[in-house]
Design an enzyme around this catalytic site. Structure first.
Site, short mmCIF file in Angstrom:
data_model
loop_
_atom_site.label_atom_id
_atom_site.label_comp_id
_atom_site.label_asym_id
_atom_site.label_seq_id
_atom_site.Cartn_x
_atom_site.Cartn_y
_atom_site.Cartn_z
N SER A 311 38.54 22.28 16.55
CA SER A 311 37.40 22.20 16.36
C SER A 311 36.60 21.05 17.07
O SER A 311 37.44 20.28 17.58
CB SER A 311 36.86 22.43 15.23
OG SER A 311 37.02 21.46 14.29
N LYS A 312 35.31 20.92 17.25
CA LYS A 312 34.62 19.98 17.80
C LYS A 312 34.82 18.58 17.30
O LYS A 312 35.04 17.44 17.94
CB LYS A 312 33.16 20.11 17.74
CG LYS A 312 32.47 21.19 18.61
CD LYS A 312 30.95 21.35 18.65
CE LYS A 312 30.86 22.51 19.45
NZ LYS A 312 29.15 22.83 19.34
N ARG A 313 35.13 18.74 16.00
CA ARG A 313 35.72 17.32 15.33
C ARG A 313 37.01 16.73 15.81
O ARG A 313 37.10 15.34 15.56
CB ARG A 313 35.56 17.55 13.73
CG ARG A 313 36.79 18.27 13.35
CD ARG A 313 36.67 18.68 11.79
NE ARG A 313 37.75 19.42 11.19
CZ ARG A 313 38.97 18.86 10.89
NH1 ARG A 313 39.21 17.47 10.89
NH2 ARG A 313 39.96 19.74 10.57
N GLY A 315 37.41 16.23 19.05
CA GLY A 315 37.07 15.85 20.17
C GLY A 315 36.88 16.90 21.17
O GLY A 315 36.24 17.99 20.89
#
Length: 577
Positions: A311-313, A315
């Protein structure tokens, strides 16, 4: 087919339904529908083996699709799904179809659709049918296919396999609460499944909103032979009658997908494993509409290093982000292909053409694949340096000019700089740091570091005085004008005059001329610095310290102060450790 529904206790009768021209293939589509339902529904569903999973491939009828929702950027997981579909189609001489699933009207945007198309094109995954290309099975946006969904829903209503449900949201929530208290699956209780025509007409007359619900058999099971995961089965009693059309007239996802895949003659559905539970509803719809089912292949998820879903967390996760960071499309394609697939050898370097030649759905792994950004960066470097030298040089040179480091994008200095620095460049953007590092002169910081202590203590001040004398006499500049051979000859003679060789000669030379303890070939670096100074190709804003300026700095160095600072630095490092 490898997947089939058999053993129905319902009486079936064939009837021809004419699909709308935009969605139908050139030949007529035959659908099979039940004329009525028995009150007590029992259904046995299992896999049959009328054909092997390769029959459609051998007959040249492979048609696969990638169907993104334009509600955001193209995630690397979606890109890998698209890639596997593309490779499978190309390897079998089939068709790769792009369909835009934009029925989520609130979240779907034209900008997202354009970004998805741009990213797929950048990766080189050209589609045979779809937006911008057309084809015989369009339209290729779900928002333009509503008439087909409504027509199919009405046929199911007429046959009794779908019924109108007038339950309010409050009633449905109450059903869920009761099921939860009884520790039962939160399935629809079937309140309107057995309603009389009179009860239905009464609600219609009142204008009560209603959905279309699919009648699910109360007993039985479904088994499919997934081409990646093997046999997968579900019990039907966990499902309950499900909605296919909302009260606002919009079709739900599973209904759209089934009708689209069937009317577009999709032979193989290759998609992420998170869609596996949808297969149960879709299989029932296929059977009810009389469509042959495709072969299914559910690809595992892409995981982060901590084995959670990427996921975006973690990177960058979208194709667009990696493109902006300077990654090459061929490197992205190569790396994505290796996330869950391999050709059975130790080879990890593939072009798109080689992947098409070697790809097999049977070699796709069931287990999740770890996304390793370090390996992706390494792979990008491999592909970057594998480019033809002219193409590689053009990419780097244009980058240096566009970022304002150089004033030109051609010339001897640029060619020599690229040749010297290329091994340290894995991303095009790395080239900025590489050349800026070459042009910089952090002498003071280097000499104050604890690592420089041995060099400093090896009579570096005396070495510096000799070097300054050689510069003032014109020896160094004369040697640099003669090129590599002239420089080597001077260094050898200079070493003899100081009775130094090897590390005791080259390390102080590197420190005093480049201002660093480490870096690319020292001789080539100094020759480049000389060329940069004489050619004027470096922009004033680049922070370039010329050789002339470097010698001026050497002349002003307070060696005694540096030597006095070293014990303090050593003491501070000891305390820190």
């Amino acid at each position: 087919m490898a997947t089939a529904l058999v053993g129905s206790s319902w009486p079936w009768m064939k009837m021809r339904i004419r699909a709308i021209p935009e969605a139908a293939p050139p030949m007529a589509i035959w659908l099979q529908s039940s004329l009525y339902f028995r009150r007590r529904r029992s259904f046995s569903i299992s896999a049959t083996a009328k054909k092997t999973g390769t029959d459609a491939e051998e007959e040249g009828r492979v048609r696969v699709r990638f169907a993104p929702s334009p509600t955001g950027n193209l995630h690397v997981g979606g890109a890998r799904t698209a890639l596997f579909n593309y490779l499978f189609a190309r390897s079998k001489g089939g068709k790769f179809i792009l369909r835009i699933e934009d029925t989520d009207l609130e979240r779907s945007t034209k900008e997202s659709e354009e970004a998805v198309l741009r990213d797929l094109s950048w990766l080189g995954l050209d589609w045979d049918e779809g937006p911008g290309v057309g084809g015989d099975y369009g339209p290729y946006r779900q928002s333009e296919r509503n008439s087909l969904y409504k027509q199919s829903a009405e046929k199911l209503l007429e046959s009794g396999q779908v019924y109108r449900c007038f339950c309010s949201n409050e009633e449905l929530e109450k059903m869920k609460e009761i099921a939860k208290l009884k520790q039962l699956p939160p399935v629809y209780t079937g309140k309107w499944a057995s309603a009389t025509d009179g009860e239905v007409q009464e609600e219609l007359a009142k204008g009560t909103p209603y959905t279309y619900r699919f009648r699910v058999p109360k007993e039985g099971s479904l088994k499919i032979n997934d081409l990646i995961r093997g046999e997968v089965s579900w019990n039907l009693d966990t499902l309950g009658d499900f909605v296919i059309m909302r009260s606002n007239g919009q079709p739900v996802y599973n209904f759209c997908v089934t009708v689209d895949d069937a009317t577009m003659a999709i032979s193989h559905v290759i998609r992420a494993e998170e869609h596996l539970p949808n297969t149960l509803r879709q299989a029932l719809i296929y059977k009810a509409l009389g469509f042959p089912m495709p072969y299914f292949a559910h690809v595992s998820l892409i995981l982060a290093p901590d084995r959670s879903k990427l996921s975006k967390r973690h990177g960058a996760t979208s194709v667009g982000q990696f493109r902006e960071m300077g990654y090459l499309p061929q490197a992205m394609v190569n790396y994505l292909a290796l996330l869950g697939w391999g050709d059975g050898t130790e080879n990890e370097f593939f072009t798109l053409e080689q992947l098409v030649e070697k790809f097999s759905i049977g070699r796709v792994n069931k287990s999740g694949a770890i996304f390793d950004s370090t390996k992706l960066r390494w792979m990008n470097g491999q592909h970057l340096r594998a480019l033809p030298s002219e193409e590689f040089a053009k990419l780097i040179a244009e980058r240096w000019k566009s970022t304002g480091i150089l004033t030109e994008s051609e010339g001897a200095f640029i060619q020599e700089a690229i040749e010297l620095l290329k091994d340290g460049i894995d991303l095009i953007t790395d080239s900025d740091k590489a050349i800026s590092n070459l042009l910089s002169y952090p002498l003071h910081a280097t000499l104050k570091s604890s690592e420089a202590k041995p060099v400093l203590e090896d009579k570096l001040s005396e070495f510096s005085a000799s070097l300054l004398a050689a510069y003032d006499s014109g020896e160094i500049l004369g040697a640099l004008e003669e090129g590599h051979a002239g420089w080597q000859k001077w260094v050898k003679n200079f070493g003899k005059s100081l009775k130094r060789k090897g590390k005791s000669l080259f390390m102080p030379l590197r420190v005093l001329l480049t201002g660093k303890l480490h870096g690319p070939d020292m001789g080539a670096s100094v020759l480049l610095l000389h060329r940069a100074e004489t050619s004027g190709v470096v922009a004033p804003e680049a922070g370039f310290v010329t050789l002339n300026e470097r010698f001026k700095m050497l002349r002003k160095l307070d060696w005694e102060a540096l030597i006095e600072d070293q014990p303090l630095l050593e003491q501070a490092a000891t305390i820190t450790n």
